[in-house]
Scaffold this active site. Structure first.
Site, PDB file in Angstrom:
ATOM      1  N   CYS A  80       0.810  -1.224   0.000  1.00 56.90           N
ATOM      2  CA  CYS A  80       0.000   0.000   0.000  1.00 56.90           C
ATOM      3  C   CYS A  80       0.840   1.268   0.000  1.00 56.90           C
ATOM      4  CB  CYS A  80      -0.936   0.011   1.199  1.00 56.90           C
ATOM      5  SG  CYS A  80      -2.040  -1.405   1.254  1.00 56.90           S
ATOM      6  N   HIS A 325      -8.804   3.291  -2.804  1.00 58.54           N
ATOM      7  CA  HIS A 325      -7.463   2.823  -2.436  1.00 58.54           C
ATOM      8  C   HIS A 325      -6.912   1.820  -3.461  1.00 58.54           C
ATOM      9  CE1 HIS A 325      -4.012   1.625  -0.236  1.00 58.54           C
ATOM     10  NE2 HIS A 325      -4.535   0.657   0.477  1.00 58.54           N
TER      11      HIS A 325
END
Ligand SMILES: [Zn+2]
Lengths: 375, 136
Positions: A80, A325
């Site tokens: 991430c 995301h």
């Protein structure tokens, strides 16, 4: 070491675009960043691409779309925090004097559902331990136990994020939600309900960086933001933290590094992007960053302290929860938002009072990256 | 009693039908780990001693998982906790129960059998120890 500035940023909207290729996603983001920076592609000397699930070497395809100039193109996989790592590498390369102009790209296409975090045949995965929200959920349980915070306070963060997302034309979710809807959505890992989870997403982000010396060739200083500081790391071994242990020791440690390098204190920060893969993360990180005192964060955010017009505006673009995301694109997208805010170009979601200092926190399985920016 | 072969014999085994929770202790600094590590996470020593962990401990924190994560054999809802054993090891463990979970509660580890493509396999789970029965 040399001063490095962010000259421009661009995004492909975040959302679900199953029909689009990686190049379809990155082309508009890179084009917008180059045009925003006033930098022709021929001037780019090196490119760093943050990505997670793309096939090997995909960074070359997305950059070469703009021309075969023969520059080094680096693929960065850091879960991430991939594109904040790509950004840091580009920053270092310019700061050290190796290059003058760098392109940073983040991109991702994701499947629906809970993400896979480890090898599928591992003991922990088979035994139900590899649950994306569970780390946040367990810290949230500790936090509620210690400080008397309530699930409603965490749910209110999602309401705030979706409100900000409704002001962002690039957000995956642009519709406000009520606290009743957040609490009534399906329970995933207590106290985190579905509407407190960041979605899986497709999207792309891009940034153009330059040495301050060379930046003058492309645009005027009122369009730049200076990279004032950085901090990066991974979790260190922790002694048994006991009942009072720090919930975010890595962020606490890195915030001290960041503030020292940038010559800032928490009170100087005007706008913040934090990695809120799940709502409680916003609280833990604000506390670890010293932006609100320990145990006060959940109440602070629930009562509007992190709203766009609050004392500490957080995740003004909707954050991971509402902006979306797409793992490899998130870190650079946070920085694009800070650029828009410091330039006063954030439109309906503009932080009032001409913000001068912004900070980004991007984290995940790949570690934590933090950056500070000054107008 | 063994119910099935362990999913991973590096995590636990049965010695003479007794549950044996595998752990490691650093010869240099004394840090203890379950599952066992080859090198010490605390001081980076490469000298580790195999040991058996105590199956009793307490919940540091927990969440109730309601959605099955990819690859999991455990039927939701279940409890996923950070457990600290009396012998010092700290690790993640599930319970098939969800009622009455609290931070600080006493727990006891046992094995449970799970259906896999290659037949039943055993994994470690914990049960709450009823109040008053926890021997400190
Ligand atoms: Zn050691």
């Amino acid at each position: 070491m040399r001063e490095v500035v962010v000259l421009g940023g661009g995004l492909h909207p975040f959302g679900r675009f199953p029909e689009k290729s990686f190049v379809d996603l990155t082309r508009p983001a890179i084009r917008e960043a180059l045009d925003d920076a006033g930098v022709p592609f021929q001037a780019v000397q090196i490119a760093y691409c943050g990505r997670v699930n793309a096939p090997m070497g995909t960074g070359l395809a997305v950059v070469n779309e703009f021309g075969l100039t023969g520059i080094p193109i680096v693929n960065v996989e850091q879960a991430c925090s991939s594109s904040s790592t790509a950004f840091r590498q580009a920053f270092w390369a310019i700061e050290q004097g190796l290059y003058d102009v760098a392109l940073v790209v983040g991109f991702e296409k994701m499947e629906r559902g809970m993400i896979k975090m480890a090898a599928q045949d591992s003991y922990g995965v088979q035994m139900g331990q590899s649950v994306a929200p569970a780390g946040y959920a367990r810290k949230a349980q500790t936090y509620m136990h210690r400080h008397g915070a309530t699930p409603e306070m965490f749910a209110q963060i999602s309401v705030k994020s979706h409100k900000n997302g409704s002001l962002n034309p690039n957000a995956q979710y642009q519709k406000p939600v009520t606290i009743e809807e957040v609490l009534a959505s399906r329970m995933i890992a207590s106290p985190i309900t579905l509407l407190q989870c960041s979605p899986t997403s497709d999207g792309a982000s891009a940034l153009v960086l330059a040495s301050a010396e060379q930046a003058h060739r492309y645009s005027s200083p009122d369009r730049w933001m200076t990279i004032a500081g950085w901090a990066s790391g991974t979790e260190a071994y922790e002694e048994d933290p006991g009942e009072e242990g720090d919930l975010e020791p890595t962020v606490t440690r890195l915030s001290a590094d960041l503030y020292e390098r940038a010559g800032i204190a928490p009170a100087d920060i005007d706008v913040v992007q934090v990695h809120d893969a799940f709502t409680p993360g916003e609280v833990f990180r604000l506390e670890a960053m010293g932006l609100v005192s320990e145990g006060e964060g959940a109440r602070f955010v629930a009562e509007g302290g992190a709203d766009i017009d609050g004392p500490v505006p957080v995740n003004t673009d909707g954050g991971l929860i509402s902006r979306g995301h797409p793992m490899g694109a998130t870190g650079a997208a946070q920085i694009v938002e800070i650029l828009r805010q410091l330039r006063g170009e954030a439109g309906a979601r503009q932080v009032p009072g001409e913000p001068q200092v912004g900070v980004c926190h991007n984290s995940g399985v790949g570690g934590v990256n933090m950056h500070a920016f000054k107008k | 009693m063994p119910t099935a072969e362990p999913i991973d014999a590096n995590v636990f085994t049965f010695e003479a039908d007794e549950l044996c929770i595998k752990a490691a202790e650093c010869a240099a600094c004394g840090a203890r780990f379950h599952p066992p590590r080859q090198y010490c996470a605390r001081c980076a020593s490469r000298e580790m001693r195999a040991r058996v962990a105590d199956p009793a401990g307490k919940i540091e924190t927990f969440t109730i998982v309601h959605q099955r994560p990819p690859g999991s054999l455990v039927e939701p809802p279940y409890t996923l906790a950070d457990v600290q054993l009396r012998s010092g090891e700290r690790f993640s463990c599930v319970s098939l129960d969800t009622a009455g979970m609290t931070i600080g509660a006493s727990v006891q580890l046992r094995v449970a059998a799970f259906d896999t493509d290659s037949g039943p396999r055993a994994g470690l789970v914990f049960d709450l120890v009823p109040e008053g029965e926890a021997n400190a």
